[in-house]
Design a protein around this motif. Sequence first.
Motif, PDB file in Angstrom:
ATOM      1  N   GLU A  39      14.977  -2.790 -19.641  1.00 25.87           N
ATOM      2  CA  GLU A  39      15.570  -2.180 -20.836  1.00 25.87           C
ATOM      3  C   GLU A  39      15.021  -0.782 -21.103  1.00 25.87           C
ATOM      4  OE1 GLU A  39      16.407  -3.053 -25.567  1.00 25.87           O
ATOM      5  OE2 GLU A  39      15.158  -4.455 -24.446  1.00 25.87           O
ATOM      6  N   ALA A  40      13.715  -0.600 -20.963  1.00 23.62           N
ATOM      7  CA  ALA A  40      13.092   0.672 -21.320  1.00 23.62           C
ATOM      8  C   ALA A  40      13.316   1.767 -20.283  1.00 23.62           C
ATOM      9  CB  ALA A  40      11.590   0.478 -21.528  1.00 23.62           C
ATOM     10  N   LEU A  41      13.298   1.407 -18.996  1.00 25.85           N
ATOM     11  CA  LEU A  41      13.317   2.430 -17.945  1.00 25.85           C
ATOM     12  C   LEU A  41      14.319   2.155 -16.826  1.00 25.85           C
ATOM     13  CD1 LEU A  41       9.448   2.735 -17.811  1.00 25.85           C
ATOM     14  CD2 LEU A  41      11.019   4.486 -18.704  1.00 25.85           C
ATOM     15  N   ASP A  95      17.702  12.722 -19.121  1.00 28.41           N
ATOM     16  CA  ASP A  95      18.080  12.983 -20.511  1.00 28.41           C
ATOM     17  C   ASP A  95      16.911  12.609 -21.421  1.00 28.41           C
ATOM     18  OD1 ASP A  95      19.238  13.332 -22.983  1.00 28.41           O
ATOM     19  OD2 ASP A  95      21.128  12.385 -22.425  1.00 28.41           O
ATOM     20  N   PHE A  96      15.947  13.508 -21.495  1.00 30.56           N
ATOM     21  CA  PHE A  96      14.703  13.281 -22.223  1.00 30.56           C
ATOM     22  C   PHE A  96      14.942  12.924 -23.686  1.00 30.56           C
ATOM     23  CE2 PHE A  96      11.016  14.860 -24.618  1.00 30.56           C
ATOM     24  CZ  PHE A  96       9.978  14.191 -23.978  1.00 30.56           C
ATOM     25  N   GLU A  97      15.757  13.695 -24.375  1.00 27.36           N
ATOM     26  CA  GLU A  97      15.970  13.475 -25.816  1.00 27.36           C
ATOM     27  C   GLU A  97      16.643  12.131 -26.091  1.00 27.36           C
ATOM     28  OE1 GLU A  97      14.509  15.109 -28.158  1.00 27.36           O
ATOM     29  OE2 GLU A  97      13.736  16.602 -26.762  1.00 27.36           O
ATOM     30  N   ALA A  98      17.617  11.766 -25.299  1.00 26.38           N
ATOM     31  CA  ALA A  98      18.298  10.478 -25.496  1.00 26.38           C
ATOM     32  C   ALA A  98      17.339   9.322 -25.226  1.00 26.38           C
ATOM     33  CB  ALA A  98      19.525  10.373 -24.593  1.00 26.38           C
ATOM     34  N   MET A  99      16.518   9.451 -24.171  1.00 19.86           N
ATOM     35  CA  MET A  99      15.583   8.381 -23.864  1.00 19.86           C
ATOM     36  C   MET A  99      14.517   8.276 -24.953  1.00 19.86           C
ATOM     37  SD  MET A  99      13.556   7.419 -20.364  1.00 19.86           S
ATOM     38  CE  MET A  99      14.987   6.612 -19.638  1.00 19.86           C
ATOM     39  N   ASP A 123       3.887  -0.830 -22.764  1.00 18.08           N
ATOM     40  CA  ASP A 123       4.565  -2.045 -22.329  1.00 18.08           C
ATOM     41  C   ASP A 123       3.966  -3.272 -23.020  1.00 18.08           C
ATOM     42  OD1 ASP A 123       2.329  -3.051 -20.910  1.00 18.08           O
ATOM     43  OD2 ASP A 123       3.392  -3.147 -19.000  1.00 18.08           O
ATOM     44  N   PRO A 124       4.530  -4.465 -22.820  1.00 15.72           N
ATOM     45  CA  PRO A 124       4.047  -5.661 -23.520  1.00 15.72           C
ATOM     46  C   PRO A 124       2.588  -6.018 -23.260  1.00 15.72           C
ATOM     47  CG  PRO A 124       6.217  -6.085 -22.585  1.00 15.72           C
ATOM     48  CD  PRO A 124       5.759  -4.749 -22.058  1.00 15.72           C
ATOM     49  N   ASP A 125       2.013  -5.542 -22.151  1.00 14.42           N
ATOM     50  CA  ASP A 125       0.607  -5.822 -21.844  1.00 14.42           C
ATOM     51  C   ASP A 125      -0.319  -4.687 -22.253  1.00 14.42           C
ATOM     52  OD1 ASP A 125       0.388  -8.498 -20.236  1.00 14.42           O
ATOM     53  OD2 ASP A 125       2.188  -7.502 -19.517  1.00 14.42           O
ATOM     54  N   GLY A 126       0.230  -3.630 -22.850  1.00 12.10           N
ATOM     55  CA  GLY A 126      -0.589  -2.528 -23.332  1.00 12.10           C
ATOM     56  C   GLY A 126      -0.726  -1.354 -22.384  1.00 12.10           C
ATOM     57  N   TYR A 127      -0.046  -1.379 -21.234  1.00 15.32           N
ATOM     58  CA  TYR A 127      -0.105  -0.249 -20.315  1.00 15.32           C
ATOM     59  C   TYR A 127       0.700   0.917 -20.892  1.00 15.32           C
ATOM     60  CZ  TYR A 127      -1.805  -3.586 -16.826  1.00 15.32           C
ATOM     61  OH  TYR A 127      -2.530  -4.538 -16.142  1.00 15.32           O
ATOM     62  N   TRP A 128       0.159   2.131 -20.767  1.00 15.53           N
ATOM     63  CA  TRP A 128       0.852   3.328 -21.239  1.00 15.53           C
ATOM     64  C   TRP A 128       1.700   3.915 -20.122  1.00 15.53           C
ATOM     65  CZ3 TRP A 128      -1.494   7.110 -25.182  1.00 15.53           C
ATOM     66  CH2 TRP A 128      -1.964   6.422 -26.304  1.00 15.53           C
ATOM     67  N   LEU A 129       2.909   4.354 -20.480  1.00 16.27           N
ATOM     68  CA  LEU A 129       3.861   4.943 -19.540  1.00 16.27           C
ATOM     69  C   LEU A 129       4.285   6.305 -20.085  1.00 16.27           C
ATOM     70  CD1 LEU A 129       5.877   1.655 -19.383  1.00 16.27           C
ATOM     71  CD2 LEU A 129       4.270   2.423 -17.646  1.00 16.27           C
ATOM     72  N   GLU A 130       4.051   7.343 -19.325  1.00 12.11           N
ATOM     73  CA  GLU A 130       4.403   8.692 -19.754  1.00 12.11           C
ATOM     74  C   GLU A 130       5.858   8.979 -19.425  1.00 12.11           C
ATOM     75  OE1 GLU A 130       2.992  13.330 -18.970  1.00 12.11           O
ATOM     76  OE2 GLU A 130       2.007  11.686 -17.910  1.00 12.11           O
ATOM     77  N   VAL A 131       6.556   9.641 -20.333  1.00 12.43           N
ATOM     78  CA  VAL A 131       7.949  10.035 -20.090  1.00 12.43           C
ATOM     79  C   VAL A 131       8.023  11.548 -20.161  1.00 12.43           C
ATOM     80  CG1 VAL A 131      10.348   9.775 -20.783  1.00 12.43           C
ATOM     81  CG2 VAL A 131       8.754   7.848 -21.067  1.00 12.43           C
ATOM     82  N   LEU A 132       8.580  12.138 -19.089  1.00 13.87           N
ATOM     83  CA  LEU A 132       8.658  13.579 -18.923  1.00 13.87           C
ATOM     84  C   LEU A 132      10.106  14.041 -18.870  1.00 13.87           C
ATOM     85  CD1 LEU A 132       6.258  13.561 -15.871  1.00 13.87           C
ATOM     86  CD2 LEU A 132       5.664  14.519 -18.080  1.00 13.87           C
ATOM     87  N   PRO A 133      10.363  15.260 -19.344  1.00 17.98           N
ATOM     88  CA  PRO A 133      11.708  15.830 -19.182  1.00 17.98           C
ATOM     89  C   PRO A 133      11.883  16.293 -17.736  1.00 17.98           C
ATOM     90  CG  PRO A 133      10.261  17.434 -20.228  1.00 17.98           C
ATOM     91  CD  PRO A 133       9.457  16.166 -20.066  1.00 17.98           C
ATOM     92  N   PRO A 134      13.115  16.611 -17.334  1.00 20.83           N
ATOM     93  CA  PRO A 134      13.320  17.106 -15.970  1.00 20.83           C
ATOM     94  C   PRO A 134      12.542  18.399 -15.755  1.00 20.83           C
ATOM     95  CG  PRO A 134      15.416  16.945 -17.154  1.00 20.83           C
ATOM     96  CD  PRO A 134      14.334  16.572 -18.107  1.00 20.83           C
ATOM     97  N   ARG A 135      12.096  18.608 -14.535  1.00 25.34           N
ATOM     98  CA  ARG A 135      11.340  19.841 -14.214  1.00 25.34           C
ATOM     99  C   ARG A 135      12.274  20.994 -14.015  1.00 25.34           C
ATOM    100  NH1 ARG A 135       7.309  17.309  -9.774  1.00 25.34           N
ATOM    101  NH2 ARG A 135       7.150  15.355 -10.833  1.00 25.34           N
TER     102      ARG A 135
END
Length: 135
Positions: A39-41, A95-99, A123-135
């Motif tokens: 769902e998230a990614l 689509d950084f802003e939409a995500m 995530d549900p276990d506490g892991y951090w996930l970075e989200v970046l815009p397109p380069r």
Amino acid sequence: APRPFVFDRPGEVSAMKAHFCHFNFNVLDLERSMAFYEEALDLREVRRITDESFIIVYLGDGKTDFTLELTWIRERTRPYDLGEQEFHLAFETDDFEAMRAFHRERGWVCYENEKMGIYFIKDPDGYWLEVLPPR
């Protein structure tokens, strides 16, 4: 003489090559984690290894060969100690802003750095996930 694991540089030849293939997160609830990542990614199962004591599921993005390995261990009953959380996995989105709006709506955004133009979800276990815009 060539040295192992040296990146190719002008006039230098590498004896061996290595490339990224996967990164592992251990999870308490495999189905919950798989649902979150889909769902998230939009990560989907591409391979599975099942044993009496564990299940390993590899999730892919459909664009690259890199996978996220989710490992569920049958006997594990308590959350994993993630230490000081000084590691993360990064994702680039078209689509950084939409995500970001979608992740905010779900309550998954745990940290935003407006100056750098990035944010993190957890995530549900506490892991951090970075989200970046397109380069």
